[in-house]
Write an enzyme that holds these catalytic residues in place. Structure first.
Site, PDB file in Angstrom:
ATOM      1  N   TYR A 191       0.853  -1.188   0.000  1.00  0.00           N
ATOM      2  CA  TYR A 191       0.000   0.000   0.000  1.00  0.00           C
ATOM      3  C   TYR A 191       0.883   1.230   0.000  1.00  0.00           C
ATOM      4  O   TYR A 191       1.785   1.358   0.836  1.00  0.00           O
ATOM      5  CB  TYR A 191      -0.902  -0.001   1.242  1.00  0.00           C
ATOM      6  N   ASP A 251       9.541   3.509   0.233  1.00  0.00           N
ATOM      7  CA  ASP A 251       8.418   4.191   0.877  1.00  0.00           C
ATOM      8  C   ASP A 251       8.475   3.918   2.375  1.00  0.00           C
ATOM      9  O   ASP A 251       8.142   2.830   2.836  1.00  0.00           O
ATOM     10  CB  ASP A 251       7.105   3.677   0.259  1.00  0.00           C
ATOM     11  N   LYS A 292       3.602  10.677   8.242  1.00  0.00           N
ATOM     12  CA  LYS A 292       3.189  10.244   9.593  1.00  0.00           C
ATOM     13  C   LYS A 292       4.056  10.821  10.715  1.00  0.00           C
ATOM     14  O   LYS A 292       3.827  11.931  11.142  1.00  0.00           O
ATOM     15  CB  LYS A 292       3.146   8.719   9.661  1.00  0.00           C
TER      16      LYS A 292
HETATM   17  N1  PMP Z   1       2.764   4.606   1.941  1.00  0.00           N
HETATM   18  C1  PMP Z   1       2.677   3.734   2.951  1.00  0.00           C
HETATM   19  C2  PMP Z   1       3.724   2.668   3.091  1.00  0.00           C
HETATM   20  C3  PMP Z   1       1.635   3.817   3.862  1.00  0.00           C
HETATM   21  O1  PMP Z   1       1.557   2.925   4.858  1.00  0.00           O
HETATM   22  C4  PMP Z   1       0.684   4.857   3.732  1.00  0.00           C
HETATM   23  C5  PMP Z   1      -0.465   5.031   4.687  1.00  0.00           C
HETATM   24  N2  PMP Z   1      -0.586   4.171   5.722  1.00  0.00           N
HETATM   25  C6  PMP Z   1       0.819   5.740   2.655  1.00  0.00           C
HETATM   26  C7  PMP Z   1       1.871   5.597   1.785  1.00  0.00           C
HETATM   27  C8  PMP Z   1      -0.151   6.864   2.479  1.00  0.00           C
HETATM   28  O2  PMP Z   1       0.030   7.837   3.467  1.00  0.00           O
HETATM   29  P1  PMP Z   1      -1.139   8.839   3.846  1.00  0.00           P
HETATM   30  O3  PMP Z   1      -2.207   8.040   4.533  1.00  0.00           O
HETATM   31  O4  PMP Z   1      -0.497   9.861   4.747  1.00  0.00           O
HETATM   32  O5  PMP Z   1      -1.622   9.429   2.576  1.00  0.00           O
END
Ligand code: PMP
Length: 420
Positions: free
Chosen positions: A151, A239, A266
């Protein structure tokens, strides 16, 4: 669970679930985010303090959801709150740069010694979206490799590999440009790249992908990705939206791998909206507005002083010793729960301050099992994410970590019991 469901269906007349004149709840499904959904009407958070949250049903919960891992210092940390209020009282955001951006950039890049520059965004989704664009612009190529089941937010590219249900609304062309590679399948990765070496702009890796079951990516898979990227001029994007918390230099630091671009969010916003793309100067200069033909990058609230000031305090407070302390608490909690749920056919995955209980050997856990465990945990005063990802925060100590382990183990055993 059935008791919960009854209790929850009794909440169908929940005063929060306001409907408009045409009968629709003001929020689709009754939720402001689909990711809140746990199979039945949700309690509402009323207040948070430290590692605890209180809800509108009068329940006190240990907050191991931490707004999906972002509250590394728990709720309402006094120093973060003070920094945010101080920034806010001088103006929430401006249309010219502010000095807090430099401060957070400096702190973040000092943790990522191989990377040169950073741009802020408002979410992890935006960060990944921009990183992919930078990779495509700099390589002049379109195709992207991602790991299956991972994700990376809700941009078109990020949703493309999630299967037909996830990718509804994503244009065919985007889907065709994304190659999903099974996790840790080194040969598949190698074959995909070598079949079309000049076609790929980027390989995107999450080193501990939660949606794919919080399974570790093997060292071999990571070094192969790094090697293929280097040899074929592909941009390696790691990521670290979730995983940055796992090492003083992020999880890529723990693996000893250097991305070309790293996306995060985050934890670096102190609980406020944030995202960031950090990377090599050669790539990041794609968004340098002093260069003719640079890529557009904006965001009315990108780099806003409140997120930046709060994030700077959060990063300072989350120093190497706190990284280690939280990771050790998490390691012990995982081991303790694992020992108690193994006979029931469950295992506990994760790394450091992240843990997640799943039926042993499962790749993707079905939603009803996840929701069942969420409610069983909730009933024991433990708040996780709907997929039962638990994250620790710095207000937690050994006593709280033991309590989390006890409640999680009990909840898992209740789910296992109900399923047998
Ligand atoms: N990349 C990863 C690995 C994530 O876990 C998440 C969200 N949990 C995102 C991108 C997207 O981040 P956001 O919810 O701040 O848009």
């Amino acid at each position: 669970m059935s008791t919960n469901m009854q209790t929850n269906s009794a909440l169908a007349e929940d005063p929060h679930l306001r409907r408009g004149p045409r009968g629709y709840p003001l929020l689709p499904g009754g939720y402001g985010r689909s990711t809140y959904y746990t199979g039945a009407p949700s309690p509402y958070a009323v207040r948070g303090q430290g590692c605890r949250v209180w809800d509108d049903r009068g329940r006190e919960l240990i907050d191991a959801n931490n707004n999906f891992t972002s509250l590394i210092h728990g709720n309402a940390h006094p120093e973060i709150a003070e920094a945010a209020v101080k920034a806010l009282s001088s103006g929430a955001s401006w249309g010219i740069p502010n000095l807090h951006e430099w401060e957070l950039a400096d702190l973040l890049l000092s943790r990522l010694p191989d990377l040169d520059q950073v741009r802020f965004a408002n979410s992890g989704t935006e960060a990944v979206m921009s990183a992919v664009r930078i990779a495509r612009a700099s390589t002049g190529r379109d195709r992207v490799i991602v790991t299956k089941g991972g994700y990376h937010g809700t941009s078109d590219v990020a949703l493309a590999p999630g299967g037909p249900a996830n990718a509804r609304g994503v244009p065919r062309g985007v889907i065709d440009d994304v190659t999903p590679v099974p996790l840790n399948d080194v040969e598949f990765l190698r074959r995909s790249v070598e079949a079309a070496p000049g076609a790929y702009a980027a390989i995107i890796l999450d080193l501990l992908p939660n949606r794919a079951g919080l399974l570790h990516i093997s060292e071999e898979f990571v070094t192969t990705a790094r090697d293929l990227a280097t040899r074929h001029g592909i941009v390696l994007i790691i990521d670290e939206v979730i995983s940055l918390r796992l090492g003083a230099h992020g999880l890529s630091g723990e693996y000893g791998v250097s991305p070309d671009l790293l996306t995060t969010g985050k934890t670096i916003g102190g609980g406020f909206a944030v995202g960031a793309i950090a990377g090599l100067g050669e790539l990041m200069s794609e968004v340098d507005p002093t260069r003719p033909g640079s890529l557009p990058h904006g965001g009315t609230f990108s780099g806003n002083p409140v997120s930046m000031a709060a994030g700077a305090v959060a990063l300072r407070l989350y120093d190497e010793s706190e990284v280690k302390r939280l990771n050790a608490l998490g390691d012990a909690a995982r081991e303790s729960v694992a020992g108690r749920v193994a006979d029931a056919g469950w295992e506990v995955r994760g790394r450091g301050s992240l843990l997640r209980a799943v039926p042993a050997g499962s790749a993707q856990v079905d939603a009803s099992t996840q929701h069942r465990l969420w409610w069983e945990s909730y009933n024991r005063g433990l708040l996780g994410s709907p997929a039962n990802l638990l994250s620790l925060s710095t207000p937690m100590d050994q006593v709280v970590a033991d309590e989390i382990a006890d409640r999680l183990a009990d909840a898992v055993l209740a789910v296992a019991d109900a399923q047998n």
